[in-house]
Design an enzyme around this catalytic site. Sequence first.
Site, PDB file in Angstrom:
ATOM      1  N   TYR A 163       0.830  -1.201   0.000  1.00 48.75           N
ATOM      2  CA  TYR A 163       0.000   0.000   0.000  1.00 48.75           C
ATOM      3  C   TYR A 163       0.863   1.249   0.000  1.00 48.75           C
ATOM      4  O   TYR A 163       2.002   1.237   0.468  1.00 48.75           O
ATOM      5  CB  TYR A 163      -0.913   0.028   1.235  1.00 48.75           C
ATOM      6  CG  TYR A 163      -0.137   0.212   2.521  1.00 48.75           C
ATOM      7  CD1 TYR A 163       0.056   1.481   3.065  1.00 48.75           C
ATOM      8  CD2 TYR A 163       0.438  -0.880   3.160  1.00 48.75           C
ATOM      9  CE1 TYR A 163       0.814   1.648   4.223  1.00 48.75           C
ATOM     10  CE2 TYR A 163       1.187  -0.721   4.308  1.00 48.75           C
ATOM     11  CZ  TYR A 163       1.374   0.554   4.840  1.00 48.75           C
ATOM     12  OH  TYR A 163       2.128   0.721   5.972  1.00 48.75           O
ATOM     13  N   PHE A 170       1.938   9.648   3.278  1.00 42.28           N
ATOM     14  CA  PHE A 170       2.174   9.582   4.718  1.00 42.28           C
ATOM     15  C   PHE A 170       2.642   8.202   5.162  1.00 42.28           C
ATOM     16  O   PHE A 170       3.184   8.047   6.244  1.00 42.28           O
ATOM     17  CB  PHE A 170       0.929  10.008   5.514  1.00 42.28           C
ATOM     18  CG  PHE A 170      -0.249   9.097   5.330  1.00 42.28           C
ATOM     19  CD1 PHE A 170      -0.414   7.962   6.122  1.00 42.28           C
ATOM     20  CD2 PHE A 170      -1.217   9.378   4.367  1.00 42.28           C
ATOM     21  CE1 PHE A 170      -1.500   7.121   5.942  1.00 42.28           C
ATOM     22  CE2 PHE A 170      -2.306   8.540   4.180  1.00 42.28           C
ATOM     23  CZ  PHE A 170      -2.444   7.409   4.971  1.00 42.28           C
ATOM     24  N   ASP A 171       2.447   7.196   4.322  1.00 50.82           N
ATOM     25  CA  ASP A 171       2.882   5.857   4.697  1.00 50.82           C
ATOM     26  C   ASP A 171       2.905   4.979   3.455  1.00 50.82           C
ATOM     27  O   ASP A 171       2.062   5.128   2.575  1.00 50.82           O
ATOM     28  CB  ASP A 171       1.920   5.265   5.739  1.00 50.82           C
ATOM     29  CG  ASP A 171       2.497   4.031   6.433  1.00 50.82           C
ATOM     30  OD1 ASP A 171       3.693   3.741   6.240  1.00 50.82           O
ATOM     31  OD2 ASP A 171       1.753   3.369   7.168  1.00 50.82           O
ATOM     32  N   ILE A 182      -6.882  -0.368   9.982  1.00 52.74           N
ATOM     33  CA  ILE A 182      -8.052   0.521   9.906  1.00 52.74           C
ATOM     34  C   ILE A 182      -9.213  -0.217   9.210  1.00 52.74           C
ATOM     35  O   ILE A 182      -8.984  -1.067   8.356  1.00 52.74           O
ATOM     36  CB  ILE A 182      -7.718   1.849   9.180  1.00 52.74           C
ATOM     37  CG1 ILE A 182      -7.169   1.613   7.771  1.00 52.74           C
ATOM     38  CG2 ILE A 182      -6.770   2.692  10.012  1.00 52.74           C
ATOM     39  CD1 ILE A 182      -6.986   2.901   6.971  1.00 52.74           C
ATOM     40  N   TYR A 185      -8.701   7.113  10.493  1.00 52.83           N
ATOM     41  CA  TYR A 185      -8.246   7.485  11.834  1.00 52.83           C
ATOM     42  C   TYR A 185      -9.173   8.473  12.544  1.00 52.83           C
ATOM     43  O   TYR A 185      -8.919   8.856  13.678  1.00 52.83           O
ATOM     44  CB  TYR A 185      -6.816   8.026  11.767  1.00 52.83           C
ATOM     45  CG  TYR A 185      -5.846   6.971  11.299  1.00 52.83           C
ATOM     46  CD1 TYR A 185      -5.508   5.897  12.126  1.00 52.83           C
ATOM     47  CD2 TYR A 185      -5.291   7.016  10.024  1.00 52.83           C
ATOM     48  CE1 TYR A 185      -4.638   4.908  11.691  1.00 52.83           C
ATOM     49  CE2 TYR A 185      -4.409   6.039   9.588  1.00 52.83           C
ATOM     50  CZ  TYR A 185      -4.092   4.983  10.430  1.00 52.83           C
ATOM     51  OH  TYR A 185      -3.225   4.014  10.004  1.00 52.83           O
ATOM     52  N   PHE A 245      -5.485   5.297  -0.734  1.00 50.95           N
ATOM     53  CA  PHE A 245      -4.423   4.290  -0.759  1.00 50.95           C
ATOM     54  C   PHE A 245      -4.351   3.651  -2.132  1.00 50.95           C
ATOM     55  O   PHE A 245      -5.382   3.383  -2.750  1.00 50.95           O
ATOM     56  CB  PHE A 245      -4.702   3.175   0.257  1.00 50.95           C
ATOM     57  CG  PHE A 245      -4.573   3.595   1.689  1.00 50.95           C
ATOM     58  CD1 PHE A 245      -3.338   3.529   2.334  1.00 50.95           C
ATOM     59  CD2 PHE A 245      -5.675   4.050   2.395  1.00 50.95           C
ATOM     60  CE1 PHE A 245      -3.214   3.905   3.673  1.00 50.95           C
ATOM     61  CE2 PHE A 245      -5.559   4.423   3.719  1.00 50.95           C
ATOM     62  CZ  PHE A 245      -4.329   4.350   4.367  1.00 50.95           C
TER      63      PHE A 245
END
Length: 153
Positions: free
Chosen positions: A36, A46-47, A65, A91, A107
């Site tokens: 992802y 961010f990730d 999540i 979140y 994502f």
Amino acid sequence: GDAGRPSVMEQPHLKVLSPGDGVHLPGPGDAVSMHYTGTLDDGTVFDSSKGHAPITFTLGQHQVIPCFEEAAAVMSTGEHATLVCPPSYAYGPRGHGAVPPDATLTFDVQLVKVAKPSIWSVVEQTTQAGLPAMQQMLATFGLGPPPEPGTLG
């Protein structure tokens, strides 16, 4: 004064970019491996699992999540998709690390692998159910190799 608020809870949205094999679909308790990359509305990453091992989680155990749970449940092995996660499935009002509160996340996801639960993960979950369940289960599954120390949990 509820103008502009969506009347229905926003749902995650999955847009398939390339389909999977249509055969290996995860079910509850399966170990799902996904690559992802997560971006914010402004395009900030961010990730990401790129360059690392994919994230692996057990479907239905709330280890990730809710948006990931929902997506994985309808994807098959090899599927590549864009996943849009409203805050209520991500979140929420708390945010998380680089993710601001109430952020909608996008994502890029790919389902890499689906693995059925091993005999040992099942043993772990049913030990509480007592010996008869255990004996019945061992009769059903047969025994696989014991896990490496420290890999359970």
